[in-house]
Design a protein around this motif. Structure first.
Motif, PDB file in Angstrom:
ATOM      1  N   PRO A  86     121.420 124.071  16.740  1.00  0.00           N
ATOM      2  CA  PRO A  86     120.776 124.836  15.663  1.00  0.00           C
ATOM      3  C   PRO A  86     120.066 126.113  16.102  1.00  0.00           C
ATOM      4  CG  PRO A  86     120.437 122.509  15.303  1.00  0.00           C
ATOM      5  CD  PRO A  86     121.121 122.631  16.631  1.00  0.00           C
ATOM      6  N   GLN A  87     119.258 126.052  17.145  1.00  0.00           N
ATOM      7  CA  GLN A  87     118.523 127.243  17.567  1.00  0.00           C
ATOM      8  C   GLN A  87     119.463 128.353  17.992  1.00  0.00           C
ATOM      9  OE1 GLN A  87     115.734 126.616  20.748  1.00  0.00           O
ATOM     10  NE2 GLN A  87     114.847 128.661  20.583  1.00  0.00           N
ATOM     11  N   GLN A  88     120.487 128.012  18.758  1.00  0.00           N
ATOM     12  CA  GLN A  88     121.457 129.000  19.215  1.00  0.00           C
ATOM     13  C   GLN A  88     122.244 129.585  18.037  1.00  0.00           C
ATOM     14  OE1 GLN A  88     124.502 127.445  21.794  1.00  0.00           O
ATOM     15  NE2 GLN A  88     125.533 129.419  22.037  1.00  0.00           N
ATOM     16  N   ALA A  89     122.666 128.723  17.126  1.00  0.00           N
ATOM     17  CA  ALA A  89     123.461 129.169  15.972  1.00  0.00           C
ATOM     18  C   ALA A  89     122.687 130.164  15.108  1.00  0.00           C
ATOM     19  CB  ALA A  89     123.884 127.966  15.143  1.00  0.00           C
ATOM     20  N   VAL A  90     121.429 129.863  14.830  1.00  0.00           N
ATOM     21  CA  VAL A  90     120.620 130.735  13.974  1.00  0.00           C
ATOM     22  C   VAL A  90     120.270 132.028  14.699  1.00  0.00           C
ATOM     23  CG1 VAL A  90     118.437 130.956  12.735  1.00  0.00           C
ATOM     24  CG2 VAL A  90     119.710 128.797  12.646  1.00  0.00           C
ATOM     25  N   THR A  91     119.953 131.934  15.977  1.00  0.00           N
ATOM     26  CA  THR A  91     119.632 133.127  16.767  1.00  0.00           C
ATOM     27  C   THR A  91     120.808 134.100  16.776  1.00  0.00           C
ATOM     28  OG1 THR A  91     118.098 131.921  18.201  1.00  0.00           O
ATOM     29  CG2 THR A  91     118.992 133.985  19.051  1.00  0.00           C
ATOM     30  N   GLU A  92     122.020 133.573  16.997  1.00  0.00           N
ATOM     31  CA  GLU A  92     123.216 134.418  17.021  1.00  0.00           C
ATOM     32  C   GLU A  92     123.475 135.051  15.660  1.00  0.00           C
ATOM     33  OE1 GLU A  92     126.624 132.404  18.540  1.00  0.00           O
ATOM     34  OE2 GLU A  92     125.778 132.142  20.545  1.00  0.00           O
ATOM     35  N   ILE A  94     121.247 135.895  13.371  1.00  0.00           N
ATOM     36  CA  ILE A  94     120.267 136.968  13.173  1.00  0.00           C
ATOM     37  C   ILE A  94     120.606 138.172  14.050  1.00  0.00           C
ATOM     38  CG2 ILE A  94     117.841 137.600  13.478  1.00  0.00           C
ATOM     39  CD1 ILE A  94     117.157 134.694  12.691  1.00  0.00           C
ATOM     40  N   GLU A  95     121.047 137.921  15.273  1.00  0.00           N
ATOM     41  CA  GLU A  95     121.442 139.010  16.166  1.00  0.00           C
ATOM     42  C   GLU A  95     122.679 139.733  15.627  1.00  0.00           C
ATOM     43  OE1 GLU A  95     121.981 137.068  19.900  1.00  0.00           O
ATOM     44  OE2 GLU A  95     119.832 137.132  20.429  1.00  0.00           O
ATOM     45  N   ASN A  96     123.634 138.961  15.112  1.00  0.00           N
ATOM     46  CA  ASN A  96     124.838 139.570  14.531  1.00  0.00           C
ATOM     47  C   ASN A  96     124.498 140.460  13.341  1.00  0.00           C
ATOM     48  OD1 ASN A  96     126.455 138.273  16.384  1.00  0.00           O
ATOM     49  ND2 ASN A  96     127.260 136.746  14.959  1.00  0.00           N
ATOM     50  N   GLU A  97     123.574 139.982  12.511  1.00  0.00           N
ATOM     51  CA  GLU A  97     123.182 140.769  11.339  1.00  0.00           C
ATOM     52  C   GLU A  97     122.518 142.070  11.768  1.00  0.00           C
ATOM     53  OE1 GLU A  97     121.146 142.283   7.882  1.00  0.00           O
ATOM     54  OE2 GLU A  97     120.198 141.654   9.752  1.00  0.00           O
TER      55      GLU A  97
END
Length: 259
Positions: A86-92, A94-97
């Motif tokens: 979860p932490q990695q998925a959400v971080t990526e 937000i970074e992609n956006e």
């Protein structure tokens, strides 16, 4: 999975979503979640789903677009569920956006949806975002009044490969123009359809428009209906065309399968 098994799984998932999120959530969101997991042949697990939701809330502010729209919040959590930690998925995400924003896309509900489709290759993310922006600009040249935030996801989805983006935009416009000749209503829905039709190829495919028209007519109850005992023949040269002999006359039809 047969229809009976799917319906049973859909009902099971629907009940699980309701139990997890309660009846306060919009019914359309409940149906979206239940349908998504059922179509994938999976059973909805509220625990893993809720971990994504909590992680999104942890990494964003109260006024974040991700949190102010419940359909976006739950939709994104649904698509991220089970993919990565979860932490990695959400971080990526937000970074992609943020990368898309740097490519001059404006922040919106659609920028977060688009971020889900940015390449996983860290070295290619910026290039992909810039290509998406080029395709978006090319689409807008043909339809300046129709093209808006809603076209971002398709721009990202259709621009990952290194190709002539102007050519793809021209193909989209040709599909749009040809479908208008068959009385499709002009507007955003037709533009999205024209974009979807370029998924198989950036080149214009002649049989695509008549295929879509026949699907439309079939839905409207105006598809070709052949008399009982009509003789139907297939062709070796083109397996998507059938020949029917009706009252001694030969007619050709595009073959569509039900289901």
């Amino acid at each position: 999975m047969d229809n009976k098994a799917y319906i049973e799984l859909l009902q099971k998932n629907y009940d699980k979503v309701v139990n997890g999120l309660s009846w306060t959530v919009d019914k359309r969101i409940i149906l979206m979640l239940a349908s998504h997991y059922s179509a994938a042949g999976k059973t909805f697990c509220f625990t893993s789903f809720d971990e994504i939701v909590k992680e999104i809330k942890s990494q964003t502010s109260w006024f974040s677009t991700l949190r102010t729209s419940s359909s976006l919040l739950y939709g994104v959590a649904m698509l991220l569920d089970g993919k990565k930690e979860p932490q990695q998925a959400v971080t990526e995400l937000i970074e992609n956006e943020e990368i898309l924003k740097q490519a001059k896309f404006k922040r919106s509900v659609y920028s977060y949806i688009s971020a889900l489709f940015l390449t996983d290759d860290p070295k290619q993310k910026q290039t992909h975002a810039e290509s998406a922006r080029k395709l978006y600009t090319a689409i807008r040249k043909h339809h300046p009044f129709l093209t808006s935030y809603e076209d971002m996801p398709y721009s990202v989805l259709l621009s990952e490969e290194d190709e002539n983006l102007e050519h793809r935009a021209q193909t989209m416009n040709r599909y749009y123009t040809e479908l208008r000749k068959h009385h499709f209503v002009l507007g955003n829905q037709l533009q999205w359809l024209s974009q979807i039709l370029t998924f198989p190829s950036a080149d214009y495919v002649e049989k695509m428009v008549p295929y879509v028209v026949q699907i439309r007519d079939d839905k409207d109850g105006t598809a070709s209906k052949l008399p009982v005992k009509t003789k139907i023949f297939s062709t070796k040269e083109q397996n998507d065309v059938v020949i029917a002999e009706i009252n001694g006359k030969i007619k050709k039809y595009i073959a569509l399968a039900e289901g």
